[in-house]
Design a protein around this motif. Sequence first.
Motif, short mmCIF file in Angstrom:
data_model
loop_
_atom_site.label_atom_id
_atom_site.label_comp_id
_atom_site.label_asym_id
_atom_site.label_seq_id
_atom_site.Cartn_x
_atom_site.Cartn_y
_atom_site.Cartn_z
N HIS A 196 0.93 -1.36 -0.20
CA HIS A 196 -0.11 -0.06 -0.04
C HIS A 196 0.85 1.33 -0.14
O HIS A 196 1.88 1.02 0.37
N ASP A 252 0.34 5.77 0.30
CA ASP A 252 -0.35 6.88 0.47
C ASP A 252 -0.29 8.20 -0.79
O ASP A 252 0.95 8.26 -1.08
N SER A 309 -5.53 9.79 -0.81
CA SER A 309 -5.74 9.20 0.47
C SER A 309 -5.51 10.45 1.53
O SER A 309 -6.05 10.24 2.75
N SER A 310 -4.71 11.35 1.16
CA SER A 310 -4.51 12.56 2.11
C SER A 310 -4.38 13.67 1.63
O SER A 310 -3.97 13.88 0.24
N VAL A 317 -10.90 11.32 3.33
CA VAL A 317 -9.57 11.69 3.03
C VAL A 317 -8.87 12.28 4.42
O VAL A 317 -9.40 12.91 4.81
N SER A 336 4.35 8.17 1.68
CA SER A 336 3.55 9.14 0.83
C SER A 336 4.25 9.59 -0.62
O SER A 336 5.34 9.74 -0.48
N ARG A 340 -3.82 4.16 0.40
CA ARG A 340 -4.36 4.18 1.83
C ARG A 340 -3.34 5.31 2.78
O ARG A 340 -2.33 5.29 2.39
N SER A 341 -4.19 5.75 3.45
CA SER A 341 -3.44 7.10 4.16
C SER A 341 -2.42 6.46 5.18
O SER A 341 -2.76 5.31 5.78
#
Length: 253
Positions: A5, A7, A32-33, A60, A221, A250-251
């Motif tokens: 995953h 971010d 996600s962010s 989010v 991220s 995913r965050s």
Amino acid sequence: MASLHIDLNADLGETTAGNPVADDAAMLEMVSSANVACGFHAGEPHSIAATLRDCAAHGVTVGAHPAYNDKAAFGRRFIDYSPAELADEVTYQIGALDALARANGTAVRYVKPHGALYNAIVHHRDQAQAVIDGVKAFGDLPLLLLPGGVAVDMAEKAGLTVIREAFADRNYNADGTLVSRTQDHAVLHDPADVVARVLQVAESGSITAYDGTRLSVDAQSVCTHGDSAGAVEMLRGVVAQLAQRGIDVRSFA
């Protein structure tokens, strides 16, 4: 080792004088962010609130995106601040955004400095400390930072969680810093290059610099800029390729 995953974050809420610089609604369907402007480099309360409502609706994670107080240059020119003044302005921006966030069904969960401030604290110890002090005055929120900068070590020593990030659409120098936006090759414009960059980060934890140097980034991220030309279509391509490879968006929070 391949990541399962990643971010994806984007700088949003940057409407200026009623003119949006990004399609926040479309971006928020995929990231996600969201690093949401706090009004100093861009944004005003009503448009920021709309972005925050969309963040809440899409689940989010919201981050504060504090900047130098410089709308004229969109926060992209260095300012030699008094550290105490800068720290207070960082706290102020986080607090203002958090108040709007809570009024619209969410809350600030991390901080990512914007523009020239983000780049300055890679090497400017006084401003890095000011940002850290400003964050800690509000609360122990994670900081989203460029790997390798002095701010990373200083923040971790101060007890803050550091989330290291890479950039999907920016070129890198061999030392791991970002190519200055004054250079023609600062930004990646080819969607295929952007997709390849994100996959390289997610699958190998590395980035290839402009001169071919392979950099280890260990990023949790990846930032994709919403104000770049074709940003939404590029991000759709990124998300589709990640899904094909079984990598979830995913965050980190």
